[in-house]
Design a protein around this motif. Structure first.
Motif, short mmCIF file in Angstrom:
data_model
loop_
_atom_site.label_atom_id
_atom_site.label_comp_id
_atom_site.label_asym_id
_atom_site.label_seq_id
_atom_site.Cartn_x
_atom_site.Cartn_y
_atom_site.Cartn_z
N MET B 1 0.66 -1.28 0.06
CA MET B 1 -0.13 -0.34 -0.11
C MET B 1 1.21 1.41 0.18
SD MET B 1 -2.94 0.68 2.49
CE MET B 1 -1.93 0.78 3.74
N GLU B 134 -3.08 1.16 -7.73
CA GLU B 134 -4.05 0.27 -6.19
C GLU B 134 -4.97 0.38 -6.86
OE1 GLU B 134 -2.27 3.13 -3.22
OE2 GLU B 134 -1.67 1.45 -1.80
N TYR B 138 -6.39 -3.96 -6.88
CA TYR B 138 -6.02 -4.54 -5.83
C TYR B 138 -7.14 -5.71 -5.78
CZ TYR B 138 -9.75 -1.72 -4.00
OH TYR B 138 -11.58 -1.01 -3.60
N VAL B 139 -8.56 -5.62 -5.77
CA VAL B 139 -8.90 -6.39 -5.68
C VAL B 139 -8.73 -7.79 -6.72
CG1 VAL B 139 -11.00 -4.92 -4.93
CG2 VAL B 139 -11.12 -5.22 -7.54
N GLN B 140 -7.92 -7.40 -7.93
CA GLN B 140 -7.86 -8.72 -9.01
C GLN B 140 -9.02 -8.57 -9.87
OE1 GLN B 140 -4.82 -11.64 -7.52
NE2 GLN B 140 -4.54 -10.87 -5.82
#
Lengths: 387, 387
Positions: B1, B134, B138-140
């Protein structure tokens, strides 16, 4: 998309032209406007004043894992849980979210991120909260995957079980049902575990518990929820999710939630002032009236709930859930039938169940509830409605 | 992050023990606390009062595509853009979000959902806003995929180009750079296209434009952003995203943003009262002081910006971005070097660029800015700092 935003009706539209007779009553969403009268009655006791220069920073407390959580809100949350006795807050991290929807997604992200095998299966026992399906599916994440009914789930590998208790939509008290092999995680959604809906029979102390402001006091517009999280690594991952998703949570809403939660705590032991006394009476009365209509005919069904001793009220009380899980005795599409009567509800199929059931919000305004009961009472025989 | 939550410092910690000499100055995040003094100065003019029974429903206007957008906020947004002349609001849908971060993700979801080929590539020209990486990763998601620098992007197939103008981190005016084949979409992030940062040279009228309350007035804690969207189907998909993500946006924050945006509009033509006059003077003064320090040595570099005629101010003005894109003349890791001097900045590598550059927030409090300049001035020769 289920639920929100796909209807052109709202409470404010309901009575246009001054007539109830033709208005569509929206009981699909659980918009908790029933409790507004309580907040009007207590007048200015929960008024918040925010000055132009207040609450400007992203940060609330940089020493906290949840750096965007206002310290006063954390205190208010702990005090209320302490006063009600419904959940343990000791040795837990509080993570605040933009409603518990965002927190549920943060939890899915956190629990699946730490899993070695992906995607992690996400399950819930039917009937389940229809929104879980969307939350676990919409961004098509490679981290987790919606797998439906927890009772028929037998895949090997890691899973996350959503346990909602009291359950949305049917108000039952629940425990995990997956015969957990290793790698199973549980998210306890306790949105409705408050004494106006259900007897408080134990103090929950699970690893990951979700709560939402909207279903306690009725302040849905504030979009405040919180998670109580045991494992610091899970809490950190949830905070990471919330940081990227929205760089934290509205400070104005946190400030207002603090004021209102503190009022709930302060008055909860004074019978004449307690919101929970008021809420319990209101819900109980609505349930009695609904049961009366249902029992006057032979068309509909409602679940029966056992009475139980409520540790908060110190007496045995009935259960009066936020939603009615209304069924019809024949195999019919009940949501469509009710829609013909201009009552919008959520079909049981959206909850992984049969179309003969619907979820009906019990949290609407008084006038809407009256109209709903009136229309329900006119349906004496489903055969009279065209399929 | 990157960025938030990974530092133990905040403005409130900076001066502990009453001493500036040892405090860490956090200029990594763009926490816009610089403008707080303006809001204190105008006293109670932007105080909001919210009563206990206000804003309880999920819904704001069920006849609007964005059903959770308060109608008064929509009016305030249109009025401000009209007064400043920076963006067209006619024939556009306004979608409100929990900050523009959430809206950016809603836009990625919307634009990729309507694409036949997935995943859709997401690109931005270097140096880019590090948070885009990001947000897109981030949640792919299987819907879209971060592909890095737009200038070297040559994949076939659909793509989304993030165009940030003025650019975060380097303040330059930008246009799309991908030689768009069919299926290319652009998200215009205009967070900093306001007259205190840059001359308003044109009225933008792109298909999808993002704005954020935090970078206009400094109210980052409110988490309010908005998108101006031409295509109703894209707007609907964004609303679907925001509905599932967080069931809408804090009503308290929307109410406060309405009050403050209306004040900005009302006073923007009164020189002594205008926030934009104040903000422009403040930013200009900070940039002059920073340039003075940089030019007094031979260690650092800063971009040069052309002056331009600002349609809002009606005169030629300089550019004074919200971030300084500071470089060093030697090939060194500048973020690490500044960290040794207890100044936290964002490394150029996080923006797809060289470590010899850093992004420095120009929106911190006055005291922090003074300390930053003081420390920068003491670095006369990078060789004196250990690698």
């Amino acid at each position: 998309m289920v639920g929100f935003g796909n209807s052109k009706n709202s409470d404010s539209d309901t009575y246009k032209n001054g007539s109830l007779s033709d208005a569509v009553i929206n009981l699909d969403q659980g918009d908790p406007t029933a409790f507004q009268e309580y907040w009007m009655k207590i007048k200015d006791r929960c008024t918040v004043v925010i000055r132009g220069w207040d609450l400007m920073s992203y940060f609330s407390d940089t020493t906290n894992v949840c750096w965007f959580l206002e310290p006063e809100l954390a205190k208010a949350i702990k005090a209320l849980h302490g006063a009600i006795g419904n959940a343990a807050t000791e040795e837990r991290y509080i993570v605040v979210g933009t409603g518990s929807s965002q927190l549920c997604q943060a939890a899915l992200f956190a629990l699946s991120s730490v899993s070695e095998v992906k995607p992690v299966s996400v399950v819930a026992a039917v009937p389940y909260y229809s929104t879980y399906v969307e939350e676990a599916s919409y961004v098509q994440s490679k981290l987790y995957e919606w797998e439906g009914d927890a009772r028929t789930f037998h895949k090997k590998g890691p899973y996350i079980e959503m346990v909602t208790s009291p359950n949305n939509p049917d108000g039952t008290i629940r425990e995990p049902v997956v015969n957990g092999t290793e790698g199973g995680k549980v998210i306890h959604d306790l949105a409705y575990y408050w004494p106006h809906y259900t007897p408080i029979t134990r103090r929950h102390d699970h690893d990951l518990m979700l709560f939402t402001f909207s279903k306690i006091s009725g302040h849905a517009g504030s979009r405040i929820g919180w998670a109580l999280v045991k494992d610091v690594e899970v809490a950190k991952k949830m905070v990471q999710y919330l940081t990227i998703s929205s760089i934290g949570v509205s400070k104005e809403s946190q400030t207002r939630a603090t004021t209102i939660l503190n009022e709930l705590t302060k008055t909860c032991r004074t019978k004449s002032e307690s919101f929970f006394e008021y809420g319990h009476e209101k819900m109980k009365s609505r349930w009695e009236r609904l049961r009366e209509v249902v029992e006057s005919g032979d068309t509909f069904t409602l679940p029966n709930y056992p009475q139980a001793f409520c540790n908060f009220f110190g007496k045995t009380i009935s259960t009066s859930p936020a939603f009615a899980w209304l069924g019809c005795k024949e195999e019919r599409d009940l949501a469509s039938l009710l829609k013909e009567k201009k009552v919008l509800t959520r079909g049981g199929d959206k909850c992984g169940c049969d179309k003969k059931y619907v979820r009906v919000s019990m949290l609407c305004r008084d006038d809407d509830f009256d109209v709903f009961l009136h229309r329900l009472a006119t349906i004496k025989d489903l055969k009279c409605i065209e399929p």
